[in-house]
Design an enzyme around this catalytic site. Structure first.
Site, PDB file in Angstrom:
ATOM      1  N   ARG A 186      37.095  31.742  45.004  1.00  0.00           N
ATOM      2  CA  ARG A 186      38.426  32.902  44.251  1.00  0.00           C
ATOM      3  C   ARG A 186      39.828  32.070  43.787  1.00  0.00           C
ATOM      4  O   ARG A 186      39.788  31.415  44.477  1.00  0.00           O
ATOM      5  CB  ARG A 186      38.550  34.436  45.376  1.00  0.00           C
ATOM      6  CG  ARG A 186      37.484  34.498  45.385  1.00  0.00           C
ATOM      7  CD  ARG A 186      37.631  35.990  46.517  1.00  0.00           C
ATOM      8  NE  ARG A 186      36.873  37.675  46.806  1.00  0.00           N
ATOM      9  CZ  ARG A 186      35.689  36.696  47.274  1.00  0.00           C
ATOM     10  NH1 ARG A 186      35.017  35.590  48.750  1.00  0.00           N
ATOM     11  NH2 ARG A 186      34.320  37.881  47.509  1.00  0.00           N
ATOM     12  N   LYS A 213      38.076  36.464  52.213  1.00  0.00           N
ATOM     13  CA  LYS A 213      38.343  38.219  51.965  1.00  0.00           C
ATOM     14  C   LYS A 213      37.590  38.644  53.137  1.00  0.00           C
ATOM     15  O   LYS A 213      38.752  40.047  53.498  1.00  0.00           O
ATOM     16  CB  LYS A 213      37.930  38.766  50.683  1.00  0.00           C
ATOM     17  CG  LYS A 213      37.922  39.831  50.122  1.00  0.00           C
ATOM     18  CD  LYS A 213      37.729  40.401  48.875  1.00  0.00           C
ATOM     19  CE  LYS A 213      37.679  41.501  48.264  1.00  0.00           C
ATOM     20  NZ  LYS A 213      37.390  42.199  47.000  1.00  0.00           N
ATOM     21  N   HIS A 272      40.212  36.407  37.442  1.00  0.00           N
ATOM     22  CA  HIS A 272      39.177  36.386  37.942  1.00  0.00           C
ATOM     23  C   HIS A 272      38.064  36.871  37.759  1.00  0.00           C
ATOM     24  O   HIS A 272      36.174  36.853  37.578  1.00  0.00           O
ATOM     25  CB  HIS A 272      39.075  38.082  38.821  1.00  0.00           C
ATOM     26  CG  HIS A 272      38.315  38.804  39.925  1.00  0.00           C
ATOM     27  ND1 HIS A 272      38.372  37.519  41.688  1.00  0.00           N
ATOM     28  CD2 HIS A 272      37.483  39.306  40.144  1.00  0.00           C
ATOM     29  CE1 HIS A 272      37.603  38.120  41.976  1.00  0.00           C
ATOM     30  NE2 HIS A 272      36.352  38.787  41.756  1.00  0.00           N
ATOM     31  N   ARG A 275      35.222  33.813  37.469  1.00  0.00           N
ATOM     32  CA  ARG A 275      33.535  34.031  39.195  1.00  0.00           C
ATOM     33  C   ARG A 275      32.718  34.912  38.452  1.00  0.00           C
ATOM     34  O   ARG A 275      31.699  34.832  38.825  1.00  0.00           O
ATOM     35  CB  ARG A 275      34.870  34.723  40.264  1.00  0.00           C
ATOM     36  CG  ARG A 275      33.621  35.150  41.112  1.00  0.00           C
ATOM     37  CD  ARG A 275      34.996  35.222  43.056  1.00  0.00           C
ATOM     38  NE  ARG A 275      34.067  36.362  43.581  1.00  0.00           N
ATOM     39  CZ  ARG A 275      33.078  35.536  44.487  1.00  0.00           C
ATOM     40  NH1 ARG A 275      33.498  34.103  44.964  1.00  0.00           N
ATOM     41  NH2 ARG A 275      32.946  36.207  45.799  1.00  0.00           N
ATOM     42  N   TRP A 298      29.604  36.667  48.737  1.00  0.00           N
ATOM     43  CA  TRP A 298      29.713  38.206  49.306  1.00  0.00           C
ATOM     44  C   TRP A 298      29.546  39.204  50.387  1.00  0.00           C
ATOM     45  O   TRP A 298      28.131  38.637  51.071  1.00  0.00           O
ATOM     46  CB  TRP A 298      28.985  38.922  48.177  1.00  0.00           C
ATOM     47  CG  TRP A 298      29.961  39.045  46.303  1.00  0.00           C
ATOM     48  CD1 TRP A 298      30.877  40.125  46.450  1.00  0.00           C
ATOM     49  CD2 TRP A 298      29.765  37.575  45.941  1.00  0.00           C
ATOM     50  NE1 TRP A 298      31.490  39.514  45.202  1.00  0.00           N
ATOM     51  CE2 TRP A 298      30.357  37.681  44.820  1.00  0.00           C
ATOM     52  CE3 TRP A 298      28.664  36.385  45.910  1.00  0.00           C
ATOM     53  CZ2 TRP A 298      30.022  37.272  43.554  1.00  0.00           C
ATOM     54  CZ3 TRP A 298      28.625  36.222  44.892  1.00  0.00           C
ATOM     55  CH2 TRP A 298      29.225  36.022  43.101  1.00  0.00           C
ATOM     56  N   TYR A 307      25.462  41.434  38.457  1.00  0.00           N
ATOM     57  CA  TYR A 307      24.853  40.737  37.563  1.00  0.00           C
ATOM     58  C   TYR A 307      23.215  41.005  37.454  1.00  0.00           C
ATOM     59  O   TYR A 307      22.919  40.263  36.590  1.00  0.00           O
ATOM     60  CB  TYR A 307      24.700  39.180  38.308  1.00  0.00           C
ATOM     61  CG  TYR A 307      26.502  39.293  38.908  1.00  0.00           C
ATOM     62  CD1 TYR A 307      27.652  38.948  37.773  1.00  0.00           C
ATOM     63  CD2 TYR A 307      26.749  39.269  40.259  1.00  0.00           C
ATOM     64  CE1 TYR A 307      28.787  38.950  38.311  1.00  0.00           C
ATOM     65  CE2 TYR A 307      28.034  39.179  40.285  1.00  0.00           C
ATOM     66  CZ  TYR A 307      29.404  38.925  39.525  1.00  0.00           C
ATOM     67  OH  TYR A 307      30.342  38.783  39.423  1.00  0.00           O
TER      68      TYR A 307
END
Length: 345
Positions: A186, A213, A272, A275, A298, A307
């Protein structure tokens, strides 16, 4: 008793339970100060003698929320949402925070921005009110339903588009964009990456829990391209890896970035999305979803499944299971109707 300090009246009395109450009345008007004094004394008596719950406001809840959630990686975003809500919720007793009132305010947010942005604010309001129940400030909270959101496609670019973009970027942004495509980091993690967080011999880097995050450490395996990019930064700054004129970089969505996108012929693309591109390239190259989740840091596999549709090859064996049934339909179905009629004639 009421007394004056400067031009402002102050309240000072002892509650029935012995607690001393002392606070500013916030006014230079004695009549207003007396009214507030009488109300506070009466409310305090009811709380002590009758066991009534104190009247808390949204302001009280917001302050306590920020105090208890100061560890959150997204606390700055919470502060932004609370700041936006303040003109509408200021001084509102929690007992009056009903669904109709809250949704009326959120409707304003939705019209100003989008359903998705309104939902982010709604989620915070819901979380704060639920905590108010835990704090014993409320008996129950209104049920708030999120606005429907359009499911947007994952925005990613091809290797040819990425090459065009990198050629158009100034050196400092080119290195950062290239590093993002190589690692999937990120923007905040990349901007704050320190020399002490990389080991070029082992070709690894790491993001500490307080930097990520979801507050979980992330281990980063550096590709040869990523290592080469880092080596180009040696000697520019003793602390930060990515810099501009010797200073750390905090803003990447600059005029230089936007102009480079235009020259490269790429539209509807955010920083972003680099990414997203990294993740999309990995899936198409065969990287398992579970591995990609760990690499990208994640929190849940569901966030990575967006994805998965980019690489359906692994379903080939299953999709072929009905080939027998399809072949039994015969070959005539693939011929034009008039040829079938001629054969019958």
């Amino acid at each position: 008793m009421l007394y004056k300090r400067g031009k402002t009246w102050w309240i000072d009395f002892t509650a029935p339970n012995g607690q001393r109450i002392r606070q500013s009345a916030g006014t230079a008007d004695k009549t207003q100060a007396q009214e507030l004094y009488d109300n506070i004394r009466a409310q305090t008596w009811r709380q002590v003698k009758l066991g009534e719950r104190p009247t808390y406001t949204w302001d009280d809840a917001g302050v306590r929320w920020l105090d208890e959630r100061s560890y959150k990686a997204t606390i700055q975003k919470d502060m932004e949402h609370l700041t936006w809500l303040q003109p509408y919720f200021r001084g509102k007793p929690l007992t009056e925070m009903n669904r109709a009132f809250i949704m009326e305010v959120l409707e304003i947010k939705k019209k100003e921005t989008s359903p998705a942005s309104a939902n982010r604010v709604l989620a915070l309001v819901r979380a704060v009110l639920r905590m108010c129940i835990e704090w014993d400030w409320l008996d129950n909270a209104p049920k708030l339903r999120q606005y429907p959101e359009n499911k947007r496609r994952v925005r990613w670019i091809t290797t040819d588009e990425a090459a065009r973009l990198l050629r158009e970027l100034p050196d400092h942004l080119r290195d950062m964009a290239h590093f993002s495509l190589a690692t999937g980091l990120r923007q905040s993690n990349m901007s704050g990456l320190l020399w002490e967080q990389v080991d070029l011999t082992r070709k690894v880097a790491w993001i500490h829990p307080d930097q990520s995050k979801n507050r979980k450490a992330i281990g980063v395996s550096l590709t040869d391209s990523a290592v080469a990019i880092i080596r180009r930064q040696i000697g520019k700054n003793p602390t930060y890896i990515f810099t501009y004129n010797g200073q750390s970089i905090h803003q990447v969505n600059t005029k230089a970035w936007r102009n480079a996108l235009k020259r490269a012929g790429i539209s509807n693309f955010r920083w972003h999305d680099l990414r997203h591109t990294w993740a999309s390239w990995h899936v198409q190259a065969g990287t398992p979803i579970s591995r990609l989740q760990e690499m990208g840091g994640w929190e849940s596999v569901e966030m990575v499944r967006r994805y998965a549709h980019l690489a359906p090859e692994h379903l080939a064996g299953d999709s072929a299971n009905i080939e027998g049934a399809l072949s039994s339909l015969g070959t005539n179905l693939s011929q034009p109707p008039f040829l079938i009629a001629q054969k019958k004639g």
